[in-house]
Enzyme design. Sequence first.
Site, mmCIF file in Angstrom:
data_model
loop_
_atom_site.group_PDB
_atom_site.id
_atom_site.type_symbol
_atom_site.label_atom_id
_atom_site.label_comp_id
_atom_site.label_asym_id
_atom_site.label_seq_id
_atom_site.Cartn_x
_atom_site.Cartn_y
_atom_site.Cartn_z
ATOM 1 N N THR A 165 -13.670 -8.680 -26.173
ATOM 2 C CA THR A 165 -12.920 -8.085 -25.058
ATOM 3 C C THR A 165 -13.811 -8.043 -23.825
ATOM 4 O O THR A 165 -14.873 -7.404 -23.829
ATOM 5 C CB THR A 165 -12.420 -6.684 -25.448
ATOM 6 O OG1 THR A 165 -11.570 -6.832 -26.587
ATOM 7 C CG2 THR A 165 -11.636 -6.036 -24.319
ATOM 8 N N HIS A 224 -5.102 -5.328 -20.820
ATOM 9 C CA HIS A 224 -5.461 -4.159 -21.618
ATOM 10 C C HIS A 224 -4.344 -3.103 -21.553
ATOM 11 O O HIS A 224 -4.585 -1.907 -21.586
ATOM 12 C CB HIS A 224 -6.776 -3.570 -21.109
ATOM 13 C CG HIS A 224 -7.665 -2.989 -22.167
ATOM 14 N ND1 HIS A 224 -8.865 -3.548 -22.544
ATOM 15 C CD2 HIS A 224 -7.548 -1.871 -22.937
ATOM 16 C CE1 HIS A 224 -9.440 -2.799 -23.477
ATOM 17 N NE2 HIS A 224 -8.659 -1.774 -23.739
ATOM 18 N N LYS A 280 -10.666 -11.917 -24.817
ATOM 19 C CA LYS A 280 -9.507 -11.064 -24.501
ATOM 20 C C LYS A 280 -9.698 -10.383 -23.146
ATOM 21 O O LYS A 280 -10.797 -9.885 -22.844
ATOM 22 C CB LYS A 280 -9.339 -10.005 -25.603
ATOM 23 C CG LYS A 280 -8.225 -8.996 -25.345
ATOM 24 C CD LYS A 280 -7.964 -8.143 -26.582
ATOM 25 C CE LYS A 280 -6.835 -7.152 -26.396
ATOM 26 N NZ LYS A 280 -7.223 -5.943 -25.692
ATOM 27 N N TYR A 304 -16.627 -5.139 -28.969
ATOM 28 C CA TYR A 304 -17.117 -4.639 -27.689
ATOM 29 C C TYR A 304 -18.599 -4.959 -27.685
ATOM 30 O O TYR A 304 -19.349 -4.515 -28.550
ATOM 31 C CB TYR A 304 -16.868 -3.128 -27.544
ATOM 32 C CG TYR A 304 -15.471 -2.821 -27.041
ATOM 33 C CD1 TYR A 304 -14.965 -3.461 -25.917
ATOM 34 C CD2 TYR A 304 -14.679 -1.879 -27.674
ATOM 35 C CE1 TYR A 304 -13.685 -3.170 -25.443
ATOM 36 C CE2 TYR A 304 -13.397 -1.588 -27.204
ATOM 37 C CZ TYR A 304 -12.917 -2.248 -26.088
ATOM 38 O OH TYR A 304 -11.662 -1.965 -25.625
HETATM 39 C C1 FNR Z 1 -6.168 -0.297 -26.697
HETATM 40 N N1 FNR Z 1 -6.636 -1.577 -26.436
HETATM 41 C C2 FNR Z 1 -7.846 -1.990 -26.943
HETATM 42 N N2 FNR Z 1 -8.288 -3.259 -26.737
HETATM 43 C C3 FNR Z 1 -9.444 -3.691 -27.263
HETATM 44 O O1 FNR Z 1 -9.807 -4.852 -27.070
HETATM 45 N N3 FNR Z 1 -10.198 -2.836 -28.038
HETATM 46 C C4 FNR Z 1 -9.829 -1.555 -28.275
HETATM 47 O O2 FNR Z 1 -10.521 -0.825 -28.970
HETATM 48 C C5 FNR Z 1 -8.635 -1.097 -27.692
HETATM 49 N N4 FNR Z 1 -8.225 0.207 -27.879
HETATM 50 C C6 FNR Z 1 -6.991 0.606 -27.412
HETATM 51 C C7 FNR Z 1 -6.546 1.902 -27.668
HETATM 52 C C8 FNR Z 1 -5.278 2.278 -27.259
HETATM 53 C C9 FNR Z 1 -4.805 3.658 -27.594
HETATM 54 C C10 FNR Z 1 -4.426 1.367 -26.595
HETATM 55 C C11 FNR Z 1 -3.020 1.730 -26.193
HETATM 56 C C12 FNR Z 1 -4.884 0.092 -26.310
HETATM 57 C C13 FNR Z 1 -5.780 -2.550 -25.733
HETATM 58 C C14 FNR Z 1 -4.854 -3.267 -26.715
HETATM 59 O O3 FNR Z 1 -5.565 -4.123 -27.547
HETATM 60 C C15 FNR Z 1 -3.806 -4.102 -25.962
HETATM 61 O O4 FNR Z 1 -4.455 -4.925 -25.048
HETATM 62 C C16 FNR Z 1 -2.813 -3.206 -25.226
HETATM 63 O O5 FNR Z 1 -2.351 -2.199 -26.087
HETATM 64 C C17 FNR Z 1 -1.652 -4.041 -24.719
HETATM 65 O O6 FNR Z 1 -0.764 -3.265 -23.992
HETATM 66 P P1 FNR Z 1 0.620 -2.711 -24.603
HETATM 67 O O7 FNR Z 1 1.444 -3.914 -24.927
HETATM 68 O O8 FNR Z 1 0.273 -1.935 -25.819
HETATM 69 O O9 FNR Z 1 1.179 -1.879 -23.520
#
Ligand code: FNR
Length: 394
Positions: free
Chosen positions: A185, A291, A267, A159
């Site tokens: 991201t 996301h 991403k 981030y």
């Molecule tokens: C995330 N995601 C996420 N992405 C990212 O780039 N950095 C992060 O810190 C996080 N943290 C995060 C926490 C939680 C609890 C979730 C559910 C998701 C997004 C993650 O990388 C991914 O893009 C999504 O989880 C994809 O969606 P599905 O397939 O899990 O529904």
Amino acid sequence: MSDDNTSTPYGRFRQTTVYTTGMLTGETPEIPPAYEALKQRAAEELEGEAYDYVAGGAGSESTKHHNRVAFGDYRIVPRVMRDTAERDLSVEVFGQSFDVPVLLAPIGAQGILHEDGDLASARAAARLNMPYVCSTQSSEPLEDVAEELGDTPKWFQLYWSEDRELTESLVHRAEDSGYDALVVTLDTPHLGWRERDVSRGFLPFLAGDGIANYASDPVFRDRLAQPPEENEQAAAQEFVEVFSNPSLTWPDLDWLAGQTDLPIVCKGILHPDDAEQAVEHGADGVVVSNHGGRQVDGEVAALRQLPTIARRIGGDATLIFDSGIRRGADAVKALALGADAVMLGRPYAYGLGIDGEDGVHEVLENFLADFDLTVALTGHDTAGELDRDVLVEA
Ligand code: FNR
């Protein structure tokens, strides 16, 4: 493949294990193999705020819903009488071989799901040699997560902070601890409006979970009047100040690319023009993702954008797909539509919440078994050869 599983295909091995155990002892698997039951179990076992933090999405959560609906737009057309006795699911990404084209998506604040947080998930990934993406918001420092991963392929998700020096420091720490690529991201310049978390007034970072990489960073610590150990609340508030940089534009990516020799993966890309811009400004790969529907309500399903983006940049950059992958067939569809690999997100987070490292491991084993069998049953023996011919539109 796992230590205890070196020469047997994932699917057959897992089937043999569960059926034999079931028939001989009457025991059924600890972790529900069906995603819906897995989620339900997590809902029963986790604190409401932790469960909602994982399960929730932006606004009405229509994006999350549509991510799933989009998989129904395609149906698989298997081929028969093709030798699929042996499978090789490996793919090469940035010169590195992955045993399977499935990465664990970056998930922050895992400490709210289990006391070992990311360390547990990293251990489970390492047991299966599955590539792991460590979040900037990990609940343990990225160095400790890397140590658990050992030689397992590992990427660090960044981030991009408002403080350039802090961003540089995180990038260099990732390089120093042996991460193989940097995932930036780009879809989170602001945190989405997540109604479940808003209703509860809950943000894990303010409770001190998911800010370990900041608390352990010399540049971040220099910004504080007192060390985080003495004043956690002030550290959490400072994190909120510096967490993101909403002013970024594409030329900033050139700057980032100049800071590191690691491959850069952007991403959160949904528009083909953005995919092209990313590559022009130094990205080696792109993650087509919304996301998991956590950022924008009413957003296009990630899968819907994959074919167009694959056509636009497919030959020029590595393409990863994420958002809505639940079962083996989903991964097969994404690979057939042009992805080189997929990311698995919420399913492993639920496994972590239910049973820590073993819970994650079992979710991953089930997923790989399902994926392996689906690849074989489509009439293919490698993941790389899945293409558009495997699918028809529903
Ligand atoms: C995330 N995601 C996420 N992405 C990212 O780039 N950095 C992060 O810190 C996080 N943290 C995060 C926490 C939680 C609890 C979730 C559910 C998701 C997004 C993650 O990388 C991914 O893009 C999504 O989880 C994809 O969606 P599905 O397939 O899990 O529904």
